[in-house]
Design a protein around this motif. Structure first.
Motif, PDB file in Angstrom:
ATOM      1  N   HIS A  71       0.821  -1.208   0.000  1.00 60.35           N
ATOM      2  CA  HIS A  71       0.000   0.000   0.000  1.00 60.35           C
ATOM      3  C   HIS A  71       0.860   1.265   0.000  1.00 60.35           C
ATOM      4  O   HIS A  71       0.427   2.315  -0.467  1.00 60.35           O
ATOM      5  CB  HIS A  71      -0.945  -0.002   1.209  1.00 60.35           C
ATOM      6  N   VAL A  72       2.081   1.152   0.525  1.00 60.28           N
ATOM      7  CA  VAL A  72       3.016   2.282   0.450  1.00 60.28           C
ATOM      8  C   VAL A  72       3.517   2.444  -0.979  1.00 60.28           C
ATOM      9  O   VAL A  72       3.549   3.555  -1.520  1.00 60.28           O
ATOM     10  CB  VAL A  72       4.200   2.064   1.420  1.00 60.28           C
ATOM     11  N   ILE A  73       3.895   1.333  -1.600  1.00 60.38           N
ATOM     12  CA  ILE A  73       4.391   1.379  -2.978  1.00 60.38           C
ATOM     13  C   ILE A  73       3.323   1.924  -3.919  1.00 60.38           C
ATOM     14  O   ILE A  73       3.614   2.711  -4.834  1.00 60.38           O
ATOM     15  CB  ILE A  73       4.841  -0.024  -3.442  1.00 60.38           C
ATOM     16  N   SER A  74       2.068   1.550  -3.696  1.00 59.30           N
ATOM     17  CA  SER A  74       0.978   2.010  -4.563  1.00 59.30           C
ATOM     18  C   SER A  74       0.586   3.457  -4.305  1.00 59.30           C
ATOM     19  O   SER A  74      -0.149   4.063  -5.092  1.00 59.30           O
ATOM     20  CB  SER A  74      -0.249   1.114  -4.388  1.00 59.30           C
ATOM     21  N   GLY A  75       1.063   4.008  -3.184  1.00 61.48           N
ATOM     22  CA  GLY A  75       0.721   5.381  -2.839  1.00 61.48           C
ATOM     23  C   GLY A  75      -0.564   5.515  -2.044  1.00 61.48           C
ATOM     24  O   GLY A  75      -0.985   6.628  -1.716  1.00 61.48           O
ATOM     25  N   GLU A  76      -1.184   4.381  -1.704  1.00 63.60           N
ATOM     26  CA  GLU A  76      -2.443   4.440  -0.956  1.00 63.60           C
ATOM     27  C   GLU A  76      -2.241   4.847   0.501  1.00 63.60           C
ATOM     28  O   GLU A  76      -3.115   5.496   1.093  1.00 63.60           O
ATOM     29  CB  GLU A  76      -3.131   3.073  -0.994  1.00 63.60           C
ATOM     30  N   LYS A  77      -1.106   4.433   1.081  1.00 60.81           N
ATOM     31  CA  LYS A  77      -0.854   4.701   2.491  1.00 60.81           C
ATOM     32  C   LYS A  77       0.576   5.204   2.678  1.00 60.81           C
ATOM     33  O   LYS A  77       1.457   4.924   1.865  1.00 60.81           O
ATOM     34  CB  LYS A  77      -1.063   3.425   3.336  1.00 60.81           C
ATOM     35  N   SER A  78       0.776   5.918   3.779  1.00 60.42           N
ATOM     36  CA  SER A  78       2.121   6.359   4.129  1.00 60.42           C
ATOM     37  C   SER A  78       2.824   5.260   4.927  1.00 60.42           C
ATOM     38  O   SER A  78       2.184   4.311   5.408  1.00 60.42           O
ATOM     39  CB  SER A  78       2.054   7.633   4.967  1.00 60.42           C
ATOM     40  N   MET A  79       4.133   5.411   5.104  1.00 60.46           N
ATOM     41  CA  MET A  79       4.887   4.446   5.891  1.00 60.46           C
ATOM     42  C   MET A  79       4.363   4.386   7.326  1.00 60.46           C
ATOM     43  O   MET A  79       4.231   3.306   7.909  1.00 60.46           O
ATOM     44  CB  MET A  79       6.371   4.839   5.878  1.00 60.46           C
ATOM     45  N   GLU A  80       4.034   5.557   7.894  1.00 59.86           N
ATOM     46  CA  GLU A  80       3.503   5.582   9.262  1.00 59.86           C
ATOM     47  C   GLU A  80       2.197   4.802   9.372  1.00 59.86           C
ATOM     48  O   GLU A  80       1.930   4.161  10.395  1.00 59.86           O
ATOM     49  CB  GLU A  80       3.272   7.025   9.720  1.00 59.86           C
ATOM     50  N   GLU A  81       1.381   4.853   8.329  1.00 56.43           N
ATOM     51  CA  GLU A  81       0.063   4.228   8.392  1.00 56.43           C
ATOM     52  C   GLU A  81       0.107   2.710   8.319  1.00 56.43           C
ATOM     53  O   GLU A  81      -0.858   2.039   8.716  1.00 56.43           O
ATOM     54  CB  GLU A  81      -0.816   4.777   7.271  1.00 56.43           C
ATOM     55  N   VAL A  82       1.200   2.135   7.833  1.00 64.17           N
ATOM     56  CA  VAL A  82       1.270   0.672   7.771  1.00 64.17           C
ATOM     57  C   VAL A  82       2.052   0.090   8.942  1.00 64.17           C
ATOM     58  O   VAL A  82       2.070  -1.127   9.128  1.00 64.17           O
ATOM     59  CB  VAL A  82       1.866   0.181   6.432  1.00 64.17           C
ATOM     60  N   LEU A  83       2.705   0.926   9.745  1.00 61.89           N
ATOM     61  CA  LEU A  83       3.429   0.438  10.916  1.00 61.89           C
ATOM     62  C   LEU A  83       2.472  -0.270  11.881  1.00 61.89           C
ATOM     63  O   LEU A  83       1.368   0.208  12.126  1.00 61.89           O
ATOM     64  CB  LEU A  83       4.082   1.591  11.656  1.00 61.89           C
ATOM     65  N   ILE A  84       2.904  -1.401  12.411  1.00 62.69           N
ATOM     66  CA  ILE A  84       2.136  -2.088  13.442  1.00 62.69           C
ATOM     67  C   ILE A  84       3.037  -2.338  14.643  1.00 62.69           C
ATOM     68  O   ILE A  84       4.267  -2.252  14.553  1.00 62.69           O
ATOM     69  CB  ILE A  84       1.529  -3.415  12.943  1.00 62.69           C
ATOM     70  N   THR A  85       2.422  -2.640  15.758  1.00 62.78           N
ATOM     71  CA  THR A  85       3.161  -2.874  17.003  1.00 62.78           C
ATOM     72  C   THR A  85       3.031  -4.329  17.407  1.00 62.78           C
ATOM     73  O   THR A  85       1.940  -4.903  17.394  1.00 62.78           O
ATOM     74  CB  THR A  85       2.631  -1.966  18.124  1.00 62.78           C
ATOM     75  N   GLY A  86       4.172  -4.931  17.757  1.00 59.73           N
ATOM     76  CA  GLY A  86       4.194  -6.319  18.192  1.00 59.73           C
ATOM     77  C   GLY A  86       4.516  -6.431  19.665  1.00 59.73           C
ATOM     78  O   GLY A  86       4.436  -5.446  20.414  1.00 59.73           O
ATOM     79  N   PRO A  87       4.886  -7.622  20.130  1.00 58.22           N
ATOM     80  CA  PRO A  87       5.195  -7.819  21.546  1.00 58.22           C
ATOM     81  C   PRO A  87       6.346  -6.929  22.000  1.00 58.22           C
ATOM     82  O   PRO A  87       7.258  -6.633  21.236  1.00 58.22           O
ATOM     83  CB  PRO A  87       5.556  -9.308  21.624  1.00 58.22           C
ATOM     84  N   TRP A  88       6.272  -6.503  23.245  1.00 58.77           N
ATOM     85  CA  TRP A  88       7.276  -5.620  23.836  1.00 58.77           C
ATOM     86  C   TRP A  88       7.402  -4.315  23.041  1.00 58.77           C
ATOM     87  O   TRP A  88       8.463  -3.699  22.994  1.00 58.77           O
ATOM     88  CB  TRP A  88       8.627  -6.320  23.965  1.00 58.77           C
ATOM     89  N   ASN A  89       6.320  -3.937  22.382  1.00 59.27           N
ATOM     90  CA  ASN A  89       6.258  -2.678  21.650  1.00 59.27           C
ATOM     91  C   ASN A  89       7.264  -2.586  20.502  1.00 59.27           C
ATOM     92  O   ASN A  89       7.646  -1.480  20.106  1.00 59.27           O
ATOM     93  CB  ASN A  89       6.448  -1.480  22.592  1.00 59.27           C
ATOM     94  N   ILE A  90       7.706  -3.723  19.972  1.00 63.73           N
ATOM     95  CA  ILE A  90       8.536  -3.638  18.771  1.00 63.73           C
ATOM     96  C   ILE A  90       7.671  -3.114  17.631  1.00 63.73           C
ATOM     97  O   ILE A  90       6.475  -3.378  17.562  1.00 63.73           O
ATOM     98  CB  ILE A  90       9.168  -4.995  18.394  1.00 63.73           C
ATOM     99  N   ARG A  91       8.251  -2.328  16.758  1.00 68.46           N
ATOM    100  CA  ARG A  91       7.537  -1.800  15.607  1.00 68.46           C
ATOM    101  C   ARG A  91       7.874  -2.654  14.391  1.00 68.46           C
ATOM    102  O   ARG A  91       9.027  -3.066  14.207  1.00 68.46           O
ATOM    103  CB  ARG A  91       7.894  -0.344  15.369  1.00 68.46           C
ATOM    104  N   ILE A  92       6.875  -2.880  13.560  1.00 64.40           N
ATOM    105  CA  ILE A  92       7.020  -3.797  12.420  1.00 64.40           C
ATOM    106  C   ILE A  92       6.482  -3.131  11.168  1.00 64.40           C
ATOM    107  O   ILE A  92       5.400  -2.527  11.189  1.00 64.40           O
ATOM    108  CB  ILE A  92       6.255  -5.112  12.686  1.00 64.40           C
ATOM    109  N   LEU A  93       7.245  -3.246  10.083  1.00 61.71           N
ATOM    110  CA  LEU A  93       6.771  -2.874   8.759  1.00 61.71           C
ATOM    111  C   LEU A  93       6.416  -4.165   8.036  1.00 61.71           C
ATOM    112  O   LEU A  93       7.303  -4.898   7.589  1.00 61.71           O
ATOM    113  CB  LEU A  93       7.840  -2.094   7.989  1.00 61.71           C
ATOM    114  N   PRO A  94       5.114  -4.490   7.929  1.00 64.65           N
ATOM    115  CA  PRO A  94       4.713  -5.789   7.361  1.00 64.65           C
ATOM    116  C   PRO A  94       4.789  -5.794   5.843  1.00 64.65           C
ATOM    117  O   PRO A  94       4.446  -4.812   5.177  1.00 64.65           O
ATOM    118  CB  PRO A  94       3.266  -5.938   7.845  1.00 64.65           C
ATOM    119  N   ALA A  95       5.241  -6.908   5.311  1.00 63.14           N
ATOM    120  CA  ALA A  95       5.270  -7.091   3.864  1.00 63.14           C
ATOM    121  C   ALA A  95       3.929  -7.629   3.383  1.00 63.14           C
ATOM    122  O   ALA A  95       3.086  -8.048   4.171  1.00 63.14           O
ATOM    123  CB  ALA A  95       6.387  -8.058   3.481  1.00 63.14           C
ATOM    124  N   ALA A  96       3.752  -7.603   2.066  1.00 61.66           N
ATOM    125  CA  ALA A  96       2.571  -8.223   1.467  1.00 61.66           C
ATOM    126  C   ALA A  96       2.759  -9.736   1.443  1.00 61.66           C
ATOM    127  O   ALA A  96       3.859 -10.251   1.653  1.00 61.66           O
ATOM    128  CB  ALA A  96       2.358  -7.681   0.058  1.00 61.66           C
TER     129      ALA A  96
END
Length: 300
Positions: A89-114
């Motif tokens: 969604h970042v590559i397509s321009g639909e979303k920003s990098m911040e908008e696809v960030l998710i939070t995992g255990p111990w508050n690690i931040r993750i940039l999920p792939a397709a």
């Protein structure tokens, strides 16, 4: 005048200047960029990446985990997460990098792939650089960028490995894993100028097997390649990991006292001791600088 000997107005200005200096110093704080690679699939590379991120967070660090297997990502699956958006969604321009960030255990931040998006597995170098630029532009406090690469020697593996501060090669005690890990090191060293590699034997019976596995690949590399290989421990085959995978949890969180977890915690402590890049000018600047040196055709 006050006890410090400074005029109060001058002292206030000094404090403001000092605070601004600290802010700038923190803004320039270099981060460690570690590409986690393997010559072939099935050696436990993504489990290493996920659990290293969690173990670093448990030690007080702030890692960002970038799932760079862009078309077949599974970091989110290993952790039982269901991201609504991903890097496609970042590559397509639909979303920003911040908008696809998710939070995992111990508050690690993750940039999920397709997952199952063919065009994401074949991004050109410019698109890959744009992703890295987007990560560098994140207003995110982080100490580490862990890049979970796809297995093998595809273009994105080579691009991200060239620019990373450290390349961590995961292998298991199987002939194909050893051969393919050597092939990866050979291509990166001969064709792309990567000279230093960290090597992590995974899924071994004991430390002796891990040491022997490292010596096998190091002996061949010493004979034919101009590289420096460094073993950074070994990770045992442990049923606790399989149980954690079934539960979609990080093993270092679910079974912190298991042998595999202790090995991964030791790995995190070793990573904390690695020096920062000498040319790290702050955030992702040095990463992009190295990428541009390798690929002058990139525009940013």
């Amino acid at each position: 005048m006050n006890e410090s000997g400074l005029n109060p107005m001058v002292q206030d200005e000094y404090r403001i200047d000092q605070a601004e200096g600290l802010r700038r110093m923190r803004a320039r704080k270099p981060i460690k960029v570690i590409a986690i690679a393997s010559g072939k699939g099935g050696v436990g590379k993504t489990n290493i990446a996920v659990n290293l991120a969690v173990a670093l967070a448990q030690q007080g660090a702030k890692p960002l985990l970038f799932d760079a297997d862009l078309g077949l990502g599974n970091v989110d699956v290993l952790l039982g997460l269901s991201p609504r958006y991903n890097l496609s969604h970042v590559i397509s321009g639909e979303k920003s990098m911040e908008e696809v960030l998710i939070t995992g255990p111990w508050n690690i931040r993750i940039l999920p792939a397709a997952s199952g998006v063919a065009q994401m597995a074949n991004l050109d170098t410019q698109s890959q650089a744009n992703l890295i630029q987007g990560i560098g532009d994140l207003s995110l406090d982080m100490d580490y960028l862990l890049i979970d690469l796809p297995a093998g020697i595809a273009g994105d593996v080579l691009t991200f490995s060239q620019a990373a501060q450290e390349v961590l090669v995961v292998l298991s005690n199987e002939p194909a894993s050893i051969t393919d890990a050597y092939a990866l090191i050979k291509v990166l060293s001969r064709n792309h100028g990567v000279r230093r590699f960290k090597v992590l034997p995974n899924m071994v019976r004991d430390r002796r097997e891990g040491d022997a596995l490292f010596q096998r690949i190091a002996k061949v590399a010493d004979g034919f390649l101009d590289v420096t290989l460094e073993q950074i421990g070994s990770v045992p085959l442990d049923p606790a990991l399989r149980a954690a995978v079934r539960s979609q949890k990080a093993v270092v969180e679910m079974y912190p006292d298991a042998p595999v977890s202790r090995a991964l915690q030791d790995l995190a402590m070793a990573v904390e001791r690695w020096p920062h890049a000498y040319n790290a000018s702050g955030h992702m600047a040095f990463f992009m600088e190295r990428l541009l040196m390798k690929h002058p055709e990139i525009s940013i």
